[in-house]
Motif scaffolding. Structure first.
Motif, PDB file in Angstrom:
ATOM      1  N   LYS A   1       0.847  -1.190   0.000  1.00  0.00           N
ATOM      2  CA  LYS A   1       0.000   0.000   0.000  1.00  0.00           C
ATOM      3  C   LYS A   1       0.887   1.245   0.000  1.00  0.00           C
ATOM      4  O   LYS A   1       1.741   1.408   0.866  1.00  0.00           O
ATOM      5  CB  LYS A   1      -0.906  -0.016   1.227  1.00  0.00           C
ATOM      6  CG  LYS A   1      -1.902   1.107   1.231  1.00  0.00           C
ATOM      7  CD  LYS A   1      -2.937   0.914   2.295  1.00  0.00           C
ATOM      8  CE  LYS A   1      -3.932   2.049   2.187  1.00  0.00           C
ATOM      9  NZ  LYS A   1      -5.223   1.689   2.722  1.00  0.00           N
TER      10      LYS A   1
ATOM     11  N   SER B   1       0.941   5.704  -1.109  1.00  0.00           N
ATOM     12  CA  SER B   1       0.095   6.877  -1.348  1.00  0.00           C
ATOM     13  C   SER B   1       0.082   7.212  -2.846  1.00  0.00           C
ATOM     14  O   SER B   1       0.914   6.732  -3.615  1.00  0.00           O
ATOM     15  CB  SER B   1       0.619   8.073  -0.553  1.00  0.00           C
ATOM     16  OG  SER B   1       1.831   8.536  -1.107  1.00  0.00           O
ATOM     17  N   ASP B   2      -0.871   8.061  -3.224  1.00  0.00           N
ATOM     18  CA  ASP B   2      -0.949   8.489  -4.618  1.00  0.00           C
ATOM     19  C   ASP B   2       0.326   9.204  -5.046  1.00  0.00           C
ATOM     20  O   ASP B   2       0.824   9.001  -6.155  1.00  0.00           O
ATOM     21  CB  ASP B   2      -2.153   9.419  -4.829  1.00  0.00           C
ATOM     22  CG  ASP B   2      -3.477   8.681  -4.678  1.00  0.00           C
ATOM     23  OD1 ASP B   2      -3.483   7.442  -4.770  1.00  0.00           O
ATOM     24  OD2 ASP B   2      -4.501   9.361  -4.469  1.00  0.00           O
ATOM     25  N   THR B   3       0.857  10.047  -4.159  1.00  0.00           N
ATOM     26  CA  THR B   3       2.076  10.794  -4.477  1.00  0.00           C
ATOM     27  C   THR B   3       3.246   9.842  -4.692  1.00  0.00           C
ATOM     28  O   THR B   3       4.028   9.998  -5.632  1.00  0.00           O
ATOM     29  CB  THR B   3       2.401  11.793  -3.355  1.00  0.00           C
ATOM     30  OG1 THR B   3       1.265  12.648  -3.161  1.00  0.00           O
ATOM     31  CG2 THR B   3       3.620  12.626  -3.681  1.00  0.00           C
ATOM     32  N   GLN B   4       3.364   8.834  -3.821  1.00  0.00           N
ATOM     33  CA  GLN B   4       4.438   7.857  -3.985  1.00  0.00           C
ATOM     34  C   GLN B   4       4.275   7.095  -5.295  1.00  0.00           C
ATOM     35  O   GLN B   4       5.260   6.832  -5.989  1.00  0.00           O
ATOM     36  CB  GLN B   4       4.448   6.882  -2.805  1.00  0.00           C
ATOM     37  CG  GLN B   4       4.871   7.531  -1.501  1.00  0.00           C
ATOM     38  CD  GLN B   4       4.720   6.611  -0.308  1.00  0.00           C
ATOM     39  OE1 GLN B   4       3.920   5.674  -0.313  1.00  0.00           O
ATOM     40  NE2 GLN B   4       5.488   6.875   0.739  1.00  0.00           N
TER      41      GLN B   4
ATOM     42  N   VAL C   1       7.860  12.872   2.139  1.00  0.00           N
ATOM     43  CA  VAL C   1       7.499  11.786   1.227  1.00  0.00           C
ATOM     44  C   VAL C   1       8.739  10.994   0.827  1.00  0.00           C
ATOM     45  O   VAL C   1       8.750   9.765   0.876  1.00  0.00           O
ATOM     46  CB  VAL C   1       6.766  12.331  -0.016  1.00  0.00           C
ATOM     47  CG1 VAL C   1       6.614  11.257  -1.079  1.00  0.00           C
ATOM     48  CG2 VAL C   1       5.407  12.885   0.370  1.00  0.00           C
TER      49      VAL C   1
END
Length: 190
Positions: A3, A5-8, A38
């Motif tokens: 899982k 994040s969108d940014t990652q 991030v």
């Protein structure tokens, strides 16, 4: 799949599309402290790694090492796997990707991950150590007693218990009303 994040996912997807898997430049919306947070998380999880930047060939630089050199960010096999991409070959990483990052990084480098809360312990002789000792006493302590011992105001005492003790150190502060004393706060004794 891991899982993320969108940014990652955006950063790793962009790196996967480049032959050298360099993760820079970061998205325009990611700047300053947010970028450091991030990237720090991605370095900690092994999705990115710092490698020496080849500035002569125009590789983008993430940070300077302090000795006139710089490092860039490269997506690792784990990073590609996190977005569902199987690496074509284990040896497709850029030439510098196997080099260890420089040990001469500046002490205030924003990419260094924060220490895990369980690993933090207060220094002896500090007001925080005094607060913990008072709360571990058999009778606990009231806000007024802690104020007298530390010189703090009441809001500072409450903030230290909620922030430093509960959130950062993970200690369980309990309270109860005691007749003739008021609200008494305590910590479980070790």
């Amino acid at each position: 799949m891991t899982k993320i994040s969108d940014t990652q996912a955006i950063i790793l997807s962009a790196a996967a599309q480049r032959e050298d898997r360099i993760a820079l430049p970061l998205p325009d919306s990611l700047r300053g402290g947010a970028a450091a947070k991030v990237v720090g998380a991605m370095l900690t999880r092994g999705f990115l790694e710092e490698v020496e930047a080849d500035i002569r060939n125009g590789e983008p630089m993430w940070r300077e090492t302090g000795d006139g050199h710089g490092v860039t960010l490269v997506a690792t096999d784990a990073g590609l796997a996190a977005i569902g991409i199987e690496p074509e070959d284990a040896n497709t990483a850029p030439a510098g990707a196997t080099d260890a990052p420089s040990e001469e990084s500046a002490p205030t480098t924003p990419t260094q991950p924060a220490a895990a809360p369980k690993a933090r312990t207060p220094r002896e002789g500090t007001k925080q150590a005094t607060l913990i000792a008072m709360l571990r006493a058999p009778d606990g302590a009231t806000i007024e007693e802690i104020m007298a011992a530390t010189g703090w105001q009441s809001h500072t005492v409450r903030g230290a218990m909620a922030g430093a003790l509960k959130k950062k150190l993970g200690l369980e502060v309990t309270s109860e009303k005691v007749e003739d004393r008021g609200r008494v706060y305590s910590l479980p004794r070790d």
